[in-house]
Design a protein around this motif. Structure first.
Motif, PDB file in Angstrom:
ATOM      1  N   ASP A 124      -3.462  -0.034  -3.177  1.00 53.56           N
ATOM      2  CA  ASP A 124      -4.362   1.014  -2.643  1.00 53.56           C
ATOM      3  C   ASP A 124      -3.556   2.188  -2.094  1.00 53.56           C
ATOM      4  N   GLU A 125      -4.159   3.388  -2.221  1.00 53.02           N
ATOM      5  CA  GLU A 125      -3.555   4.589  -1.614  1.00 53.02           C
ATOM      6  C   GLU A 125      -4.470   5.055  -0.487  1.00 53.02           C
ATOM      7  N   ILE A 126      -3.928   5.054   0.696  1.00 50.79           N
ATOM      8  CA  ILE A 126      -4.717   5.459   1.855  1.00 50.79           C
ATOM      9  C   ILE A 126      -4.125   6.765   2.383  1.00 50.79           C
ATOM     10  N   VAL A 127      -4.960   7.761   2.552  1.00 50.25           N
ATOM     11  CA  VAL A 127      -4.483   9.073   3.018  1.00 50.25           C
ATOM     12  C   VAL A 127      -5.160   9.414   4.345  1.00 50.25           C
ATOM     13  N   PHE A 128      -4.368   9.857   5.290  1.00 54.07           N
ATOM     14  CA  PHE A 128      -4.894  10.318   6.582  1.00 54.07           C
ATOM     15  C   PHE A 128      -4.636  11.821   6.678  1.00 54.07           C
ATOM     16  N   HIS A 138       4.567   6.992   2.779  1.00 55.60           N
ATOM     17  CA  HIS A 138       5.189   5.745   3.216  1.00 55.60           C
ATOM     18  C   HIS A 138       4.687   4.606   2.339  1.00 55.60           C
ATOM     19  N   LYS A 139       5.586   3.651   2.076  1.00 53.31           N
ATOM     20  CA  LYS A 139       5.147   2.423   1.401  1.00 53.31           C
ATOM     21  C   LYS A 139       5.144   1.321   2.456  1.00 53.31           C
ATOM     22  N   VAL A 140       4.009   0.713   2.631  1.00 44.91           N
ATOM     23  CA  VAL A 140       3.918  -0.350   3.640  1.00 44.91           C
ATOM     24  C   VAL A 140       3.394  -1.629   2.979  1.00 44.91           C
ATOM     25  N   ALA A 141       3.725  -2.731   3.638  1.00 40.17           N
ATOM     26  CA  ALA A 141       3.200  -4.025   3.180  1.00 40.17           C
ATOM     27  C   ALA A 141       2.587  -4.713   4.389  1.00 40.17           C
ATOM     28  N   VAL A 142       1.297  -4.986   4.313  1.00 40.78           N
ATOM     29  CA  VAL A 142       0.612  -5.636   5.441  1.00 40.78           C
ATOM     30  C   VAL A 142       0.220  -7.045   5.033  1.00 40.78           C
ATOM     31  N   LEU A 164       0.843  -1.206   0.000  1.00 37.54           N
ATOM     32  CA  LEU A 164       0.000   0.000   0.000  1.00 37.54           C
ATOM     33  C   LEU A 164       0.871   1.246   0.000  1.00 37.54           C
ATOM     34  N   LYS A 165       0.272   2.335  -0.451  1.00 35.79           N
ATOM     35  CA  LYS A 165       0.924   3.639  -0.276  1.00 35.79           C
ATOM     36  C   LYS A 165       0.106   4.392   0.775  1.00 35.79           C
ATOM     37  N   VAL A 166       0.748   4.821   1.830  1.00 34.91           N
ATOM     38  CA  VAL A 166       0.053   5.538   2.901  1.00 34.91           C
ATOM     39  C   VAL A 166       0.611   6.963   2.975  1.00 34.91           C
ATOM     40  N   GLU A 167      -0.292   7.929   2.984  1.00 37.16           N
ATOM     41  CA  GLU A 167       0.164   9.329   3.078  1.00 37.16           C
ATOM     42  C   GLU A 167      -0.447  10.001   4.292  1.00 37.16           C
ATOM     43  N   PHE A 168       0.298  10.928   4.856  1.00 30.32           N
ATOM     44  CA  PHE A 168      -0.192  11.698   5.998  1.00 30.32           C
ATOM     45  C   PHE A 168      -0.141  13.180   5.653  1.00 30.32           C
ATOM     46  N   TYR A 176     -13.312  -1.618   5.192  1.00 33.64           N
ATOM     47  CA  TYR A 176     -12.869  -1.695   3.793  1.00 33.64           C
ATOM     48  C   TYR A 176     -11.688  -2.656   3.701  1.00 33.64           C
ATOM     49  N   VAL A 177     -11.796  -3.626   2.814  1.00 32.41           N
ATOM     50  CA  VAL A 177     -10.743  -4.638   2.655  1.00 32.41           C
ATOM     51  C   VAL A 177      -9.650  -4.074   1.749  1.00 32.41           C
ATOM     52  N   LEU A 178      -8.431  -4.103   2.224  1.00 33.10           N
ATOM     53  CA  LEU A 178      -7.307  -3.525   1.486  1.00 33.10           C
ATOM     54  C   LEU A 178      -6.955  -4.370   0.278  1.00 33.10           C
ATOM     55  N   LYS A 179      -6.617  -3.650  -0.809  1.00 33.58           N
ATOM     56  CA  LYS A 179      -6.231  -4.343  -2.045  1.00 33.58           C
ATOM     57  C   LYS A 179      -4.839  -3.878  -2.452  1.00 33.58           C
ATOM     58  N   GLU A 180      -4.190  -4.669  -3.236  1.00 32.96           N
ATOM     59  CA  GLU A 180      -2.841  -4.361  -3.696  1.00 32.96           C
ATOM     60  C   GLU A 180      -2.813  -3.013  -4.419  1.00 32.96           C
TER      61      GLU A 180
END
Lengths: 477, 113
Positions: B102-106, B26-30, B8-12, B96-100
């Motif tokens: 995905d970009e999640i922004v907080f 951030h690039k994270v792998a869950v 995933l790509k996670v942004e703050f 929401y089920v995460l998919k390969e």
């Protein structure tokens, strides 16, 4: 559709399904074609393309009626005509989300770029005569009032430089105690150095022979305040008056502030809880008259007052608006400001419509009596016939031991010149006693506009009529 | 837990980046499959969702002041979450089920006006 919850005693995992915050389909409520990207309150789901016009429209609806000189109409403007303000524009910029979005919206709507962008149709304000000839962005740095916080002036300057139609005018909160700043904005020269005794509820004034520099005076003022809640209230008042005087000195007819619907609801509840009920309408918009004799006024408008902080955040994110940030000191975790903000922000997440209800309901309130004077500290209308603030209110008088009547405040008292909210800020004690820690509580410096006004009363020449009135009881018929 | 991870790509934004090493992206792998209860590996499995991601970010990326990011097992009030540029309220919020990819922004909105 939500199912009813099971019986928890027999079904361990029986949980009430959380009701969806919107109860229609997820197609945009505006275009009814595209899928929605954001939920705004309960039912409105705007696609990214529809979101921007929606927010712009709310912004203009809140601002346009107040642009032209003359009384502000209660209903939205229906007649198309030219918009022309009486003076320049001043934008109060705090570095926060709301003011960053405000600057972007104002630029887009009223200070068009020269790249021939004709978006907006022929009726868009940018195609008409400029509403304001000149714009100033005024930022008040407050790090001197909050030890440990950093100076963000240069970050804000860098951001404002991207909006080249505006002149950047940085101030510092200690300017409120700086005679040089007061002279620069056209204030009358100060003839004395007045201080006030915050340990006395009558707020007795006296002349001081020593004069601190402005930062030291600010520290004395803040540290002499009786409660932690009073500190953010006092800082807000200082910032407001610095902006108002700066707006006046730049020939501005309008001062715009980036208070969002959420922030407005917080400040309404917070202000009312601290005695500001009489000026609840002024929290949304007000007209400030520098002096009684002055013909020019400054209209203070909060055009984001119908736009929630979620909408502001989405605007900033999708438009790529940079937000420098601001210090959010609200009097500590147990301060009224912090508690109110936590409450309202939580409310907005779970029951978003209630936040707009707060603002709408407060907008319908009006004081029973009109005001006959302005508070010397905050410049807002002061309630007429203020009761003796040292006596208990009538409904408690039978419950308390008889207290000898307090002598009327003398002319050397600041109390009669203050509104109830400002008097409360300066004198209210918490149940644990005062938190004032400064050594200057008995001779606390006052902001320059207060000293100037007091100077004016002490030294101005009386007119003939006024002189006659003051000695009328001694005159023989 | 499943061996296949979801990248995933996670942004703050809005000041939240200060809590995550002052880094916006951030690039994270869950893990693709995670326990239903975050701290109980013996609980039944479920596909990794945003509720899991929030806890994962708290435990693996957050450097300070947990209370500014999380409250009562979800993000603190005043923090918006976007899933692929869409409000998470439209995507089922924490479920929401995460998919390969995905970009999640907080985004924090607590800067004020």
């Amino acid at each position: 559709m939500a199912e009813s919850c099971g019986n928890p005693s027999s079904e361990q995992d029986a949980l009430m399904l959380r009701r969806s915050k919107f109860d229609k389909s997820n197609i945009c409520i505006k275009c009814k074609v595209n899928p929605g990207n954001v939920v705004i309150r309960h039912a409105v789901i705007a696609s990214a393309e529809c979101f921007f016009p929606l927010v712009s429209s709310k912004f203009r609806r809140a601002l346009v009626p107040a642009i032209n000189p003359g009384p502000i109409p209660d209903t939205p403007r229906k007649k198309k005509g030219s918009l022309k303000a009486a003076g320049n524009l001043c934008i109060g910029f705090s570095g926060g989300l709301g003011s960053s979005v405000l600057l972007d919206l104002v630029t887009e709507s009223y200070f068009p770029s020269e790249n021939g962008n004709t978006k907006g149709g022929s009726d868009h304000p940018r195609h008409h005569e400029k509403v304001w000839d000149h714009g100033t962005v005024c930022y008040v740095e407050i790090c001197s009032a909050l030890p440990g916080t950093r100076d963000r002036t240069e970050e804000v300057r860098a951001l404002v430089s991207e909006y080249r139609h505006f002149e950047f005018l940085p101030l510092r909160i200690e300017d409120a105690f700086d005679e040089a700043w007061w002279a620069k904005v056209g204030g009358r020269g100060l003839e004395s150095n007045m201080t006030v005794d915050l340990a006395d509820e009558d707020l007795i004034l006296s002349q001081s022979t020593t004069s601190d520099n402005s930062v030291a005076a600010l520290h004395s003022y803040i540290s002499s305040l009786p409660t932690q809640t009073a500190v953010p209230s006092a800082i807000q008042t200082l910032i407001r008056l610095l902006l108002l005087h700066t707006a006046r000195s730049t020939g501005s007819s309008h001062l715009l502030l980036g208070t969002s619907l959420t922030s407005l609801s917080v400040s309404l509840i917070s202000s009312i809880s601290q005695g500001g009920g009489f000026v609840v309408r002024e929290e949304a918009q007000e007209e400030w008259q520098p002096t009684v004799e002055s013909k020019r006024t400054v209209r203070v408008n909060r055009p984001l007052r119908d736009i929630g902080m979620k909408e502001c955040a989405m605007w900033a994110w999708w438009k790529g608006v940079h937000i420098p940030g601001k210090e959010n000191y609200l009097g500590g975790k147990q301060g009224i400001g912090a508690l109110t903000k936590n409450f309202i922000v939580g409310l907005e997440r779970d029951y978003p419509s209630t936040v707009s209800t707060i603002a709408r309901t407060c907008g319908k309130l009006a004081p029973k009596d009109s005001s006959d004077s302005s508070c010397i500290l905050c410049g807002r209308p002061a309630q007429p016939g203020k009761p003796d603030l040292a006596s208990p209110p009538p409904h408690l008088q039978n419950m308390t031991p008889q207290i000898p009547p307090v002598a009327p405040a003398s002319q050397s008292s600041l109390t009669p010149r203050l509104c109830y909210a400002c008097h409360t800020t300066l004198t209210s004690r918490s149940s644990r006693g005062s938190t004032a820690s400064g050594n200057h509580i008995n001779s606390t410096p006052l902001p320059v506009w207060v000293v100037s006004e007091l100077d004016g009363v002490g030294h101005r020449k009386m007119g003939e009529k006024e002189m006659k009135e003051s000695i009328s009881e001694y005159l023989l018929e | 837990m499943s061996e296949s991870n979801v990248s995933l790509k996670v942004e703050f934004s809005g000041g939240l980046e200060l809590l995550f090493s002052n880094q916006r992206s951030h690039k994270v792998a869950v893990p693709g499959t995670v326990p239903t209860k975050y701290n109980d590996p013996s609980s039944p499995s479920k596909p990794a969702d945003i509720a899991f991601l929030i806890h994962y970010l708290r435990d693996n990326l957050l450097k300070e002041r947990v209370e500014l990011f999380m409250e009562n097992d979800t993000v603190r009030p005043g923090i918006l979450v976007l899933v692929n540029d869409t409000d998470w309220e439209l995507e089922g919020e924490g479920q929401y089920v995460l998919k390969e990819g995905d970009e999640i922004v907080f985004i924090s909105t607590l800067h004020g006006g």
